[in-house]
Structure formats: C-alpha cells, structure tokens
Design an enzyme around this catalytic site. Structure first.
Site, short mmCIF file in Angstrom:
data_model
loop_
_atom_site.label_atom_id
_atom_site.label_comp_id
_atom_site.label_asym_id
_atom_site.label_seq_id
_atom_site.Cartn_x
_atom_site.Cartn_y
_atom_site.Cartn_z
N GLN A 162 -10.41 0.96 1.75
CA GLN A 162 -11.13 0.18 0.58
C GLN A 162 -9.83 -0.67 -0.11
OE1 GLN A 162 -11.30 3.32 0.87
NE2 GLN A 162 -11.09 4.42 -1.19
N HIS B 70 6.99 15.65 7.67
CA HIS B 70 6.30 14.52 6.98
C HIS B 70 4.72 14.93 7.15
CE1 HIS B 70 8.70 11.26 5.60
NE2 HIS B 70 9.61 11.36 6.62
N GLU C 226 11.53 5.38 15.99
CA GLU C 226 11.69 4.75 14.88
C GLU C 226 13.01 5.23 14.29
OE1 GLU C 226 9.31 5.29 10.51
OE2 GLU C 226 9.16 7.00 12.10
N HIS C 227 13.36 6.30 14.12
CA HIS C 227 14.42 6.83 13.59
C HIS C 227 15.31 7.44 14.88
CE1 HIS C 227 11.73 7.43 10.23
NE2 HIS C 227 12.53 6.83 9.61
N TYR D 259 0.80 -1.25 0.12
CA TYR D 259 -0.08 -0.07 0.11
C TYR D 259 0.83 1.23 0.05
CZ TYR D 259 -3.28 3.72 0.99
OH TYR D 259 -4.12 4.67 0.99
N GLN E 232 11.97 15.73 9.64
CA GLN E 232 10.81 14.70 10.25
C GLN E 232 9.64 15.63 10.27
OE1 GLN E 232 11.10 11.36 11.17
NE2 GLN E 232 9.15 11.46 11.00
#
Length: 428
Positions: A186, A258, A322-323, A124, A255
């Site tokens: 969906q 984002h 995460e980072h 995705y 960051q």
C-alpha cells in the site's frame, strides 16, 4: 551450514543458485492491492494498515509534534552514532557530484551534459523485526545532496500507530520533507500514484519483502522509476589461510541475522579455515539475540573450499555477491580482479557492518546476482543527466553532409531534409 569441498565446475550453477520464490499468485495479490489503493486513496491505505500492521489510523501523516517527541526518546549515544554516520555518508556522496564539461566534437559543434535532481523521490523504510534508521540515512542524504525538492518517506507504524523514534530522528536529520505511516504494498502504491495525503513521486527507493519488491516491479512497468530489483540480502567472504576465523564467522553471522532468507557464503583456499569457521559460528551463535533467525539462515549457507585463488575469483565473479569481504594476505591484488560485486570490504578490519552503518558508502545494493549489471545507490541514482548540443553554421557545414547520407540510407527523408534546408541557407 553446508560444507562443500573442491566442487567441479559443472556443479557451480547449482551451488550458486539463489532461492526462487513462486511469484505468480504473489503478483496477483499485489496487483489487487495496488489497484485498490489507486482507486481509494488514503481510506484504503488505512484499511490495509489495520489488516497488516494492526494499526488503527485516522491520518497517515507524521506530525511535527510526533517528530519532536521522538527526538526526546532517542538515547544520546545513538544520536551521536547517527551524527557520525551522517557526516561520513555526506562526505562520500558529496564527492560524487557530477561536473559536466563542454566538449567540441568538431569545430562549431559543442556538446555537454547537465545534472538535474529528480524533483520528487519516495523512500520506503521497512518495519519488520528491526528499525532500519540506517537506511533512512543511506537514501535521504544523497537525495538531499542531489537537490531533490521533495523527499517523501513511508514506513509502517506499530500497532499503537507510532513510528520508531530513531527512524523519525534520522529522517528529520537527513532532510526528509514528509513522513507517512504506511507500509508494504500500500505504501509503494501510494507513492507511485498519489493519494489525498501522500504525494506521487517520480522514483521509489528502498528495500522490502517479496511483496514490496513485487509492488515496485509492477509500478515500474509504466508509472514510476525504481532504484533496482531486490532480493534477500547476501554476503560472501573470500578468504585464504591468513584470515581470522573469528572475524569470518562474525561476518557470516552478521548477514545471517538479517532474515531467514539471507544468504551467507565462505569461499576459501584453506581447509583449516573452513573447519575453524564452523566451530566459531557455533560458538558465536550463542551470544545472538536473533539466534533463531540466524540459525534458519545458516541452514542454507555454504562454506566452499576451492583449490586456489584463481578458482575462488572465478566462483566469486560468477556469484556476483551484494557484499564481498576479502580477507586475504594480498587483498588489494585480489580486489583488482573482482568485476561483479555490489560493495567490497578489504582486509581483516573492514567488516560489512562498517558499510551498513557508518563508513560512508551506501548500503542499498544489488542482490540476487544483479551486481553483474546494476550499481548500488549513489548520488547518480537521484539525478538525471540532460544532454545539450549547440551547432553553429560552421558545425552544420562540417557534419551536415554525413547526416544527409545516413538519413537517406535509413529511408528517413524528413530527417535528411531538416539538414538539407539548413545547408542551403548557409550556402546562400
């Protein structure tokens, strides 16, 4: 930005708390969309595309003609950059190939593992405010290296029913099998259950907003696997007095742009750096095209001053970013003490942007503290390991009596008997 100086340990949980979304009503909405797609297939997916993406579609599949036309629209310099990133991602992930070896646990008892690709995977790729063609590379390249037979990609079209050319170019280059114009819940439902056009897959990968995340969680309860739980993207910069405030500010802003819910945090032992970073962030903000998004994200960002590196490391491992960017004079020594992080960037010239695009590592990583228990996407994410064992009569003679005792003590008589009848045959 929130400046925090020498917080007491009793405050850490509150300081490190991530935003929490109210999900009860969200899950009800998502579940309804999933059920409708499951029942109505392509027709319902196209209905939702008209509602959410304002795209009036007559079919979901991207044609080869559309892909060829898209390739002409991608600038030469972007194509060159994508080719470079592809090479590095391939190099790093190819080195992760599993080489199983046979192990004799006892004489006559041989065990081994075989790596087998997941046959059908779904990728995705979100729409939103930026075309994430880099995520296409990060997911499709390891899937191709692993040997996945069918790589299905879903991404939302624009209001004209077109997919961004760079996404189509990257998908073709990385070896995606089929591309569909479908976004949001969906798309996740279609890949989880299949429609007339979109194949059912065995595992779904990729980022998304809270609706996509909720959809992945719901379909993973029984029907399909997913890569990992996901939340807003985040970075922590761990720095001492040797860090360049210009670099640190740039990393925090990369960051923050984002999304409005992105998390950016500095943990430092230097009060001077903390002050300088505030100035630098304000200065660099003026150059950003996504300034409004970055400013909203920075409103909840934190610049934390701690007494020493030992405390900085404890705070970092508690946060599990995460980072993680380490800008200290002894960054390798500091890195050796990191146990909770998705991806770590070492030294002044290793920005998060490098891992996001072209160093070769994967940028699909655990967020929201899940780095304490989850790894980022790798070649292993696209394979299964099947275990084999071969037991010869000599091996059964060696381990059989122990199996009988263990089975008897667990009151599993048939388990014991499966061994007993074989031992009796061997003794004849």
């Amino acid at each position: 930005m929130k400046l925090i100086k020498y917080p007491d340990r009793s405050q850490w949980n509150e300081i490190l708390k991530r935003p929490v979304l109210e999900t009860e009503n969200l899950f009800d909405t998502v579940r309804n969309i999933i059920n409708r797609v499951r029942a109505g297939g392509d027709r319902v997916v196209m209905e939702y595309e008209a509602v959410f993406d304002k795209a009036e579609l007559t079919s979901l599949a991207v044609t080869s003609a559309e892909i060829e036309e898209a390739e002409k629209e991608v600038p030469i310099e972007l194509k060159a950059a994508i080719y470079l990133a592809k090479r590095n991602i391939e190099t790093f992930h190819s080195a992760q190939r599993f080489e199983g070896k046979k192990v004799d646990t006892m004489e006559g008892v041989t065990c081994w593992q075989k790596a087998v690709a997941i046959e059908k995977v779904g990728l995705y790729i979100p729409g939103g405010t930026a075309p994430l063609f880099s995520t296409v590379l990060m997911l499709a390249i390891p899937a191709k290296i692993a040997g996945c037979k069918e790589i299905v990609l879903c991404t939302p079209p624009d209001k004209n029913g077109k997919v961004h050319p760079a996404i189509l170019f990257a998908a073709r280059l990385a070896g995606v099998s089929k591309i569909f114009k479908a976004g949001g819940v969906q798309a996740i439902a279609a890949m989880a259950y299949g429609t007339e056009s979109i194949p059912k897959v065995y595992k779904i990968f990729g980022p998304g907003n809270q609706y996509v995340t909720a959809a992945k969680q719901l379909v993973s309860l029984r029907d399909v696997a997913i890569d990992m739980p996901a939340g807003p993207s985040e970075v922590e910069v761990l720095a001492d007095e040797s860090a360049n405030p210009v670099f640190v500010a740039a990393d925090l802003l990369s960051q923050a742009e984002h999304g409005v819910d992105s998390q950016a945090m500095l943990v430092t032992t230097s009060e001077k750096l903390q002050t300088e970073v505030v100035y630098e962030v304000e200065r660099q903000l003026g150059y950003l095209t996504r300034r409004d998004i970055a400013e909203k994200s920075l409103a909840s960002s934190k610049l934390i001053l701690v007494k020493d590196m030992e405390e900085a490391l404890e705070l970092t491992n508690a946060y599990a970013p995460e980072h993680l960017i380490i800008e200290t004079k002894d960054y390798m020594e500091v890195a050796g003490q990191i146990v909770n992080a998705g991806s770590v960037f070492l030294g002044a010239f290793s920005p998060e942007s490098a891992g996001d695009y072209a160093s070769g590592t994967n940028h699909t990583l655990p967020t929201n503290g899940y780095a304490k228990a989850y790894s980022g996407v790798s070649l292993d994410s696209f394979i299964r390991k099947i275990t084999f064992q071969e037991i010869l009569p000599s091996g059964m003679s060696a381990i059989g009596p122990a199996i009988e005792v263990m089975a008897a003590n667990e009151h599993l008589d048939a388990h014991k008997n499966a061994v007993t009848v074989r031992l009796e045959e061997i003794r004849k």
